[in-house]
Design a protein around this motif. Sequence first.
Motif, PDB file in Angstrom:
ATOM      1  N   CYS A   1      14.995 -19.183 -40.537  1.00 45.02           N
ATOM      2  CA  CYS A   1      15.955 -18.079 -40.585  1.00 45.02           C
ATOM      3  C   CYS A   1      17.130 -18.402 -41.507  1.00 45.02           C
ATOM      4  O   CYS A   1      18.063 -17.595 -41.633  1.00 45.02           O
ATOM      5  CB  CYS A   1      16.467 -17.763 -39.179  1.00 45.02           C
ATOM      6  SG  CYS A   1      15.207 -17.050 -38.126  1.00 45.02           S
ATOM      7  N   GLY A   2      17.125 -19.579 -42.092  1.00 45.85           N
ATOM      8  CA  GLY A   2      18.170 -19.929 -43.060  1.00 45.85           C
ATOM      9  C   GLY A   2      19.507 -20.248 -42.437  1.00 45.85           C
ATOM     10  O   GLY A   2      20.552 -20.135 -43.085  1.00 45.85           O
TER      11      GLY A   2
ATOM     12  N   ASP B   1      28.457  -2.754 -31.245  1.00 46.63           N
ATOM     13  CA  ASP B   1      28.959  -1.977 -32.371  1.00 46.63           C
ATOM     14  C   ASP B   1      28.973  -2.873 -33.594  1.00 46.63           C
ATOM     15  O   ASP B   1      28.620  -4.024 -33.527  1.00 46.63           O
ATOM     16  CB  ASP B   1      30.383  -1.496 -32.069  1.00 46.63           C
ATOM     17  CG  ASP B   1      30.380  -0.466 -30.971  1.00 46.63           C
ATOM     18  OD1 ASP B   1      31.324  -0.480 -30.176  1.00 46.63           O
ATOM     19  OD2 ASP B   1      29.428   0.330 -30.911  1.00 46.63           O
ATOM     20  N   GLY B   2      29.445  -2.303 -34.665  1.00 53.34           N
ATOM     21  CA  GLY B   2      29.561  -3.138 -35.854  1.00 53.34           C
ATOM     22  C   GLY B   2      28.395  -2.906 -36.765  1.00 53.34           C
ATOM     23  O   GLY B   2      27.477  -2.172 -36.426  1.00 53.34           O
ATOM     24  N   PRO B   3      28.445  -3.564 -37.901  1.00 54.01           N
ATOM     25  CA  PRO B   3      27.442  -3.291 -38.918  1.00 54.01           C
ATOM     26  C   PRO B   3      26.053  -3.564 -38.393  1.00 54.01           C
ATOM     27  O   PRO B   3      25.677  -4.718 -38.210  1.00 54.01           O
ATOM     28  CB  PRO B   3      27.799  -4.252 -40.053  1.00 54.01           C
ATOM     29  CG  PRO B   3      29.015  -4.964 -39.631  1.00 54.01           C
ATOM     30  CD  PRO B   3      29.331  -4.646 -38.218  1.00 54.01           C
ATOM     31  N   ASP B   4      25.335  -2.575 -38.065  1.00 53.39           N
ATOM     32  CA  ASP B   4      23.887  -2.607 -37.785  1.00 53.39           C
ATOM     33  C   ASP B   4      23.449  -3.940 -37.210  1.00 53.39           C
ATOM     34  O   ASP B   4      24.189  -4.653 -36.600  1.00 53.39           O
ATOM     35  CB  ASP B   4      23.200  -2.248 -39.118  1.00 53.39           C
ATOM     36  CG  ASP B   4      21.735  -2.623 -39.164  1.00 53.39           C
ATOM     37  OD1 ASP B   4      21.334  -3.213 -40.143  1.00 53.39           O
ATOM     38  OD2 ASP B   4      21.035  -2.312 -38.194  1.00 53.39           O
ATOM     39  N   GLY B   5      22.240  -4.248 -37.296  1.00 54.23           N
ATOM     40  CA  GLY B   5      21.882  -5.642 -37.142  1.00 54.23           C
ATOM     41  C   GLY B   5      21.028  -6.009 -35.963  1.00 54.23           C
ATOM     42  O   GLY B   5      20.186  -6.868 -36.092  1.00 54.23           O
TER      43      GLY B   5
ATOM     44  N   ARG C   1      25.743 -11.935 -40.715  1.00 55.51           N
ATOM     45  CA  ARG C   1      25.805 -10.536 -41.161  1.00 55.51           C
ATOM     46  C   ARG C   1      27.220  -9.985 -41.089  1.00 55.51           C
ATOM     47  O   ARG C   1      27.614  -9.136 -41.876  1.00 55.51           O
ATOM     48  CB  ARG C   1      24.929  -9.656 -40.276  1.00 55.51           C
ATOM     49  CG  ARG C   1      23.500  -9.808 -40.621  1.00 55.51           C
ATOM     50  CD  ARG C   1      22.721  -8.647 -40.102  1.00 55.51           C
ATOM     51  NE  ARG C   1      21.340  -8.811 -40.514  1.00 55.51           N
ATOM     52  CZ  ARG C   1      20.379  -7.963 -40.231  1.00 55.51           C
ATOM     53  NH1 ARG C   1      20.641  -6.897 -39.535  1.00 55.51           N
ATOM     54  NH2 ARG C   1      19.164  -8.187 -40.633  1.00 55.51           N
ATOM     55  N   TRP C   2      27.954 -10.434 -40.074  1.00 54.02           N
ATOM     56  CA  TRP C   2      29.318  -9.924 -39.893  1.00 54.02           C
ATOM     57  C   TRP C   2      30.313 -10.649 -40.802  1.00 54.02           C
ATOM     58  O   TRP C   2      31.506 -10.351 -40.786  1.00 54.02           O
ATOM     59  CB  TRP C   2      29.755 -10.088 -38.435  1.00 54.02           C
ATOM     60  CG  TRP C   2      28.921  -9.330 -37.450  1.00 54.02           C
ATOM     61  CD1 TRP C   2      28.100  -8.265 -37.712  1.00 54.02           C
ATOM     62  CD2 TRP C   2      28.819  -9.578 -36.045  1.00 54.02           C
ATOM     63  NE1 TRP C   2      27.489  -7.842 -36.542  1.00 54.02           N
ATOM     64  CE2 TRP C   2      27.925  -8.617 -35.510  1.00 54.02           C
ATOM     65  CE3 TRP C   2      29.404 -10.496 -35.172  1.00 54.02           C
ATOM     66  CZ2 TRP C   2      27.593  -8.567 -34.154  1.00 54.02           C
ATOM     67  CZ3 TRP C   2      29.082 -10.451 -33.821  1.00 54.02           C
ATOM     68  CH2 TRP C   2      28.178  -9.489 -33.326  1.00 54.02           C
ATOM     69  N   GLY C   3      29.847 -11.655 -41.519  1.00 51.53           N
ATOM     70  CA  GLY C   3      30.737 -12.400 -42.410  1.00 51.53           C
ATOM     71  C   GLY C   3      31.694 -13.301 -41.654  1.00 51.53           C
ATOM     72  O   GLY C   3      32.801 -13.564 -42.108  1.00 51.53           O
ATOM     73  N   VAL C   4      31.288 -13.766 -40.478  1.00 49.20           N
ATOM     74  CA  VAL C   4      32.161 -14.622 -39.654  1.00 49.20           C
ATOM     75  C   VAL C   4      31.629 -16.056 -39.700  1.00 49.20           C
ATOM     76  O   VAL C   4      30.443 -16.291 -39.444  1.00 49.20           O
ATOM     77  CB  VAL C   4      32.170 -14.132 -38.181  1.00 49.20           C
ATOM     78  CG1 VAL C   4      33.035 -15.037 -37.312  1.00 49.20           C
ATOM     79  CG2 VAL C   4      32.649 -12.690 -38.106  1.00 49.20           C
ATOM     80  N   THR C   5      32.507 -16.985 -40.029  1.00 51.71           N
ATOM     81  CA  THR C   5      32.060 -18.377 -40.134  1.00 51.71           C
ATOM     82  C   THR C   5      32.329 -19.109 -38.826  1.00 51.71           C
ATOM     83  O   THR C   5      33.469 -19.414 -38.492  1.00 51.71           O
ATOM     84  CB  THR C   5      32.818 -19.087 -41.285  1.00 51.71           C
ATOM     85  OG1 THR C   5      32.658 -18.292 -42.456  1.00 51.71           O
ATOM     86  CG2 THR C   5      32.275 -20.480 -41.519  1.00 51.71           C
ATOM     87  N   LYS C   6      31.267 -19.329 -38.078  1.00 53.11           N
ATOM     88  CA  LYS C   6      31.355 -20.107 -36.838  1.00 53.11           C
ATOM     89  C   LYS C   6      30.062 -20.878 -36.699  1.00 53.11           C
ATOM     90  O   LYS C   6      29.009 -20.384 -37.082  1.00 53.11           O
ATOM     91  CB  LYS C   6      31.500 -19.199 -35.616  1.00 53.11           C
ATOM     92  CG  LYS C   6      32.845 -18.513 -35.475  1.00 53.11           C
ATOM     93  CD  LYS C   6      32.883 -17.707 -34.200  1.00 53.11           C
ATOM     94  CE  LYS C   6      34.162 -16.862 -34.097  1.00 53.11           C
ATOM     95  NZ  LYS C   6      35.389 -17.646 -34.055  1.00 53.11           N
ATOM     96  N   LYS C   7      30.157 -22.050 -36.100  1.00 57.57           N
ATOM     97  CA  LYS C   7      28.938 -22.784 -35.801  1.00 57.57           C
ATOM     98  C   LYS C   7      28.391 -22.322 -34.452  1.00 57.57           C
ATOM     99  O   LYS C   7      29.134 -21.838 -33.606  1.00 57.57           O
ATOM    100  CB  LYS C   7      29.229 -24.286 -35.721  1.00 57.57           C
ATOM    101  CG  LYS C   7      29.627 -24.888 -37.059  1.00 57.57           C
ATOM    102  CD  LYS C   7      28.795 -26.107 -37.347  1.00 57.57           C
ATOM    103  CE  LYS C   7      29.128 -26.752 -38.675  1.00 57.57           C
ATOM    104  NZ  LYS C   7      28.283 -26.367 -39.775  1.00 57.57           N
TER     105      LYS C   7
ATOM    106  N   ALA D   1      23.625 -16.717 -34.506  1.00 56.53           N
ATOM    107  CA  ALA D   1      23.961 -17.282 -35.823  1.00 56.53           C
ATOM    108  C   ALA D   1      23.719 -16.245 -36.925  1.00 56.53           C
ATOM    109  O   ALA D   1      24.522 -16.103 -37.859  1.00 56.53           O
ATOM    110  CB  ALA D   1      23.138 -18.545 -36.072  1.00 56.53           C
ATOM    111  N   LEU D   2      22.619 -15.490 -36.792  1.00 53.82           N
ATOM    112  CA  LEU D   2      22.311 -14.482 -37.816  1.00 53.82           C
ATOM    113  C   LEU D   2      23.293 -13.313 -37.763  1.00 53.82           C
ATOM    114  O   LEU D   2      23.705 -12.787 -38.810  1.00 53.82           O
ATOM    115  CB  LEU D   2      20.878 -13.977 -37.624  1.00 53.82           C
ATOM    116  CG  LEU D   2      19.790 -14.956 -38.076  1.00 53.82           C
ATOM    117  CD1 LEU D   2      18.425 -14.536 -37.535  1.00 53.82           C
ATOM    118  CD2 LEU D   2      19.746 -15.057 -39.595  1.00 53.82           C
ATOM    119  N   LEU D   3      23.669 -12.909 -36.558  1.00 54.21           N
ATOM    120  CA  LEU D   3      24.641 -11.810 -36.446  1.00 54.21           C
ATOM    121  C   LEU D   3      25.976 -12.238 -37.063  1.00 54.21           C
ATOM    122  O   LEU D   3      26.594 -11.475 -37.814  1.00 54.21           O
ATOM    123  CB  LEU D   3      24.846 -11.414 -34.976  1.00 54.21           C
ATOM    124  CG  LEU D   3      23.721 -10.588 -34.345  1.00 54.21           C
ATOM    125  CD1 LEU D   3      23.935 -10.442 -32.840  1.00 54.21           C
ATOM    126  CD2 LEU D   3      23.605  -9.208 -34.994  1.00 54.21           C
TER     127      LEU D   3
END
Length: 288
Positions: A145-146, A39-43, A99-105, A94-96
């Motif tokens: 992928c940045g 679930d969650g914003p697309d992606g 997109r979700w605006g979550v900062t994790k390594k 990392a890309l998800l």
Amino acid sequence: MARALRDPLAGTYLGGARYFMDKAFHDELLRSDPATFPDGPDGFAGLWEYLRGYTMMDPWRVASIASRLWEVRHLPGDVIECGVFTGGTSIMLALLLRRWGVTKKVYMLDSFRGLPVPNATHDAFYRAGWFAVGRNTAEQLAIRCGVRGSVVIMEGWFKDTLPRLTQERFCLAHVDGDLYESTTTCLRHLVPRMVEGGVMVMDDYDDGGGGVKRAVQEHLTHTHELLHTGPLPQAYFRVGEKHRERGFRSSQKEIRGNRPYGRMVAEVQRRVTEDARAVARLHKLVNG
Ligand SMILES: C[S@@+](CC[C@H](N)C(=O)[O-])C[C@H]1O[C@@H](n2cnc3c(N)ncnc32)[C@H](O)[C@@H]1O
């Protein structure tokens, strides 16, 4: 007439970053049961289209890991994958997160020299050196992928790299080392670093190799945590989610809910068998 030598790795994922399955099959899978996507914003689907050439997993397993990540995204702690191969799964996570605006390594651990020597008693069919790809593909993919700034690539055997993680905490681990000892090493070093409620996704639990299943069951028999089954051969458990019975216990819920699973497994098995034959041919050519 001289016979042309066929590239023994042609069309297999072991030749590097090649498609694991053909596009039509993937498109069908992606259409067939969107309910299993997070679930969650697309992606997921768009990223998968781009990254599927850089993982040896099918979309169901990667989507299942992504679902677990969505569940734990608000917990403290980073993400770790032990056994990354060409890096597609880690980069997807990392890309998800971005997109979700979550900062994790996302920590990416691999020998990049392939599998170590399998355990003679517990591991069937795997061979030392399988999946050796070097770290360059994963590194370049992260750059393209940045997300190079949000991944930590650690090259070496798990027994040497994992003990270096003394300060880190993790909310999600994807353990994909295929073998008994690779898995016990990950469990021994990673479980104490997991936050309460964090999820450990274990690939190849039910792949017929035997080593991962044994390692996981030995661990969960001791901790009384409940095993959940994901898309075969994946399984996972939540740290601290205990059952009250003796010994090992597994919940089968997810397998029953995953409709296209049988078809997918058959296809994966066929590809894996083809690749095993291709590797055997290559070894014969190289070693005589
Ligand atoms: C099946 S592949 C991983 C696939 C990857 N997760 C993906 O999504 O495509 C298994 C990887 O585990 C690595 N590996 C297995 N045991 C290891 C160990 N003890 N230490 C370091 N790397 C290991 C191998 O080098 C290989 O790249």
